[in-house]
Design an enzyme around this catalytic site. Sequence first.
Site, PDB file in Angstrom:
ATOM      1  N   VAL A 156      48.542   3.568 -48.014  1.00  0.00           N
ATOM      2  CA  VAL A 156      49.568   2.942 -48.852  1.00  0.00           C
ATOM      3  C   VAL A 156      50.771   3.881 -48.848  1.00  0.00           C
ATOM      4  O   VAL A 156      50.613   5.103 -49.037  1.00  0.00           O
ATOM      5  CB  VAL A 156      49.059   2.735 -50.298  1.00  0.00           C
ATOM      6  CG1 VAL A 156      50.191   2.262 -51.209  1.00  0.00           C
ATOM      7  CG2 VAL A 156      47.907   1.736 -50.322  1.00  0.00           C
ATOM      8  N   TYR A 198      36.108   6.673 -54.061  1.00  0.00           N
ATOM      9  CA  TYR A 198      35.199   5.639 -53.569  1.00  0.00           C
ATOM     10  C   TYR A 198      33.930   5.557 -54.418  1.00  0.00           C
ATOM     11  O   TYR A 198      33.395   4.487 -54.643  1.00  0.00           O
ATOM     12  CB  TYR A 198      34.871   5.867 -52.088  1.00  0.00           C
ATOM     13  CG  TYR A 198      36.044   5.539 -51.206  1.00  0.00           C
ATOM     14  CD1 TYR A 198      36.470   4.223 -51.075  1.00  0.00           C
ATOM     15  CD2 TYR A 198      36.758   6.516 -50.538  1.00  0.00           C
ATOM     16  CE1 TYR A 198      37.566   3.893 -50.291  1.00  0.00           C
ATOM     17  CE2 TYR A 198      37.859   6.211 -49.746  1.00  0.00           C
ATOM     18  CZ  TYR A 198      38.259   4.896 -49.626  1.00  0.00           C
ATOM     19  OH  TYR A 198      39.341   4.577 -48.858  1.00  0.00           O
TER      20      TYR A 198
END
Lengths: 166, 166
Positions: free
Chosen positions: A105, A146
Amino acid sequence: MTPLQVPAGSLLQQYGEAARLCACSNDQLTLIFSQTKPFDLVELERLLEAVGWSRRPMRRVRKVLYNSLLKVGLWRHDPRVPRLVGFARCTGDGIFEATVWDVAVHPLYQGNGLGKQMMTYILDALNQMGTERVSLFADPGVVDFYRREGWDLEPQAHRCAFWYAG
Amino acid sequence: MTPLQVPAGSLLQQYGEAARLCACSNDQLTLIFSQTKPFDLVELERLLEAVGWSRRPMRRVRKVLYNSLLKVGLWRHDPRVPRLVGFARCTGDGIFEATVWDVAVHPLYQGNGLGKQMMTYILDALNQMGTERVSLFADPGVVDFYRREGWDLEPQAHRCAFWYAG
């Protein structure tokens, strides 16, 4: 996971049937995930450089994209010049397994939950494909991200061997 | 790694330009690696069952083969009815990385070094493709085999996260 919204029909035409909106704190922006809108390789390279990844020969990047199972672009919509602000891709057979790579991103858009929505988008797409298991290789700095997102860390030294060529 | 021999021209025609001979203790047999000779899915299923793997729906196996980067068959050559005695496949982009899956040698042909030669064949093929890194996920019982073959075990709990889909 909050489901991603389907954009208006005109945007589906431009970004493909699998396009989804990416929620963002800035109301002025329309951010859209697409699997079909083609990448300009120079623009993709600039994005990956902005994230701090090493430069890779374009000839090889082209093959990588061609051989990938799924390529996802996150676009800042503009009627004339949409901008690529995020990217991710998967390899794998798409049935027994798939692996997520290169989740990026643009720094200007980070901290808005776009990375999370990118993972939601990818897992949805793989789920629709019928993929049984999804894996990724996390750098030490993002392992906690994660883990918080519900990924299980592979049991230590079990079912995991690696070989580095050359 | 001992390089694999190129078979005679007539066999290259049948098994493809990338075909290589697989050395075997039985002189009566001609064993050949091929990337191009098509698989009969029933024969492939029988091989994988003989190795003890669980049955998988053929419709999904077909997609898996279609989406794989590389499919290798090990054939017992016969002018009329070649037999599939080994199999392996890879996924990945073939440039930055590839992953080896489903390495199988029929029990009747095991213990002859065919598995080793299969890995040699695969690593050669990936090397020619320009693959930088090759990985595999080894079951506990074969970790030592791969370690002896020069594979490095991934550092524990480092760069390795896994998620098993619902």
